[in-house]
Design an enzyme around this catalytic site. Sequence first.
Site, PDB file in Angstrom:
ATOM      1  N   ILE A 186      43.105  69.750  75.788  1.00  0.00           N
ATOM      2  CA  ILE A 186      44.182  70.753  75.652  1.00  0.00           C
ATOM      3  C   ILE A 186      45.804  70.002  75.707  1.00  0.00           C
ATOM      4  O   ILE A 186      45.667  69.155  76.425  1.00  0.00           O
ATOM      5  CB  ILE A 186      44.104  71.892  76.686  1.00  0.00           C
ATOM      6  CG1 ILE A 186      45.342  72.879  76.643  1.00  0.00           C
ATOM      7  CG2 ILE A 186      44.456  71.391  78.446  1.00  0.00           C
ATOM      8  CD1 ILE A 186      45.100  74.327  77.317  1.00  0.00           C
ATOM      9  N   CYS A 187      46.535  70.578  75.015  1.00  0.00           N
ATOM     10  CA  CYS A 187      48.066  70.264  74.878  1.00  0.00           C
ATOM     11  C   CYS A 187      48.091  68.613  74.526  1.00  0.00           C
ATOM     12  O   CYS A 187      47.835  68.365  73.409  1.00  0.00           O
ATOM     13  CB  CYS A 187      48.651  70.549  76.265  1.00  0.00           C
ATOM     14  SG  CYS A 187      50.304  70.492  76.489  1.00  0.00           S
ATOM     15  N   HIS A 188      48.725  67.891  75.456  1.00  0.00           N
ATOM     16  CA  HIS A 188      48.729  66.379  75.130  1.00  0.00           C
ATOM     17  C   HIS A 188      47.334  65.827  75.352  1.00  0.00           C
ATOM     18  O   HIS A 188      47.292  64.429  75.011  1.00  0.00           O
ATOM     19  CB  HIS A 188      49.552  65.868  76.027  1.00  0.00           C
ATOM     20  CG  HIS A 188      51.165  66.313  75.645  1.00  0.00           C
ATOM     21  ND1 HIS A 188      51.599  67.353  75.998  1.00  0.00           N
ATOM     22  CD2 HIS A 188      52.034  65.421  75.118  1.00  0.00           C
ATOM     23  CE1 HIS A 188      53.153  67.473  75.484  1.00  0.00           C
ATOM     24  NE2 HIS A 188      53.291  66.248  74.969  1.00  0.00           N
ATOM     25  N   GLY A 189      46.464  66.461  75.942  1.00  0.00           N
ATOM     26  CA  GLY A 189      45.047  65.944  76.239  1.00  0.00           C
ATOM     27  C   GLY A 189      44.422  65.137  74.893  1.00  0.00           C
ATOM     28  O   GLY A 189      43.932  64.112  74.885  1.00  0.00           O
TER      29      GLY A 189
ATOM     30  N   TRP B 158      45.487  63.113  72.938  1.00  0.00           N
ATOM     31  CA  TRP B 158      46.043  61.915  72.747  1.00  0.00           C
ATOM     32  C   TRP B 158      44.918  60.783  73.053  1.00  0.00           C
ATOM     33  O   TRP B 158      44.595  59.841  72.535  1.00  0.00           O
ATOM     34  CB  TRP B 158      47.261  61.481  73.571  1.00  0.00           C
ATOM     35  CG  TRP B 158      48.419  61.292  72.993  1.00  0.00           C
ATOM     36  CD1 TRP B 158      48.805  61.134  71.557  1.00  0.00           C
ATOM     37  CD2 TRP B 158      49.733  61.396  73.510  1.00  0.00           C
ATOM     38  NE1 TRP B 158      49.872  61.036  71.404  1.00  0.00           N
ATOM     39  CE2 TRP B 158      50.776  61.354  72.456  1.00  0.00           C
ATOM     40  CE3 TRP B 158      50.244  61.691  75.177  1.00  0.00           C
ATOM     41  CZ2 TRP B 158      52.135  61.199  72.742  1.00  0.00           C
ATOM     42  CZ3 TRP B 158      51.570  61.567  75.278  1.00  0.00           C
ATOM     43  CH2 TRP B 158      52.449  61.487  74.147  1.00  0.00           C
TER      44      TRP B 158
END
Length: 184
Positions: free
Chosen positions: A110-113, A115
Amino acid sequence: MSAINTSHILIVATDGFEQSELFDPRYAMIAAGAKVTLASPEAKPIQGMKHDEKGDTITPDITLDQVKIADYDGLILPGGVANPDTLRMNKMAVDIVAAFVESGKPVAAICHGPWLLVEADVVEGRTVTSWPSLRTDLENAGADVVDREVVVDGNLITSRKPEDIPAFVAAFKQAVSEADSLVA
């Protein structure tokens, strides 16, 4: 017969995780009866963030070198800017993500995960979502990026932001239950 209440879920995180993106899925999985293990590069408490302010800390259960993929039914990768940015430079963390995706077990970021999904080279040809600032990275890694609260593509589950957590958790629970029923 397997169900979510017999599942063992791994969360990988380090300092700078977005607090709600680790704690909310963790609590939801525990409430559903799953065993949840938090792994981090070191055994020391890790610092959560509430957007740009310090939040709570949590002590990992194990270190990354103790993770055995076969022991887990799914993986959760919380966001926060610093957390996945640090972990994508950690070979063990990247190898864990790649092995989970390759195993076919559910992997939720989730979100920046996401990456970490880019660094593990597992998004090519997959449909995903993320926080807006990661979308170019995902596209450059070969992903088809969409703007939806949750996207499920095979064993990958991705979401954009903390407000998407309910849909993120529901999709992950469903994926783990379905994966468990295939093994039962």
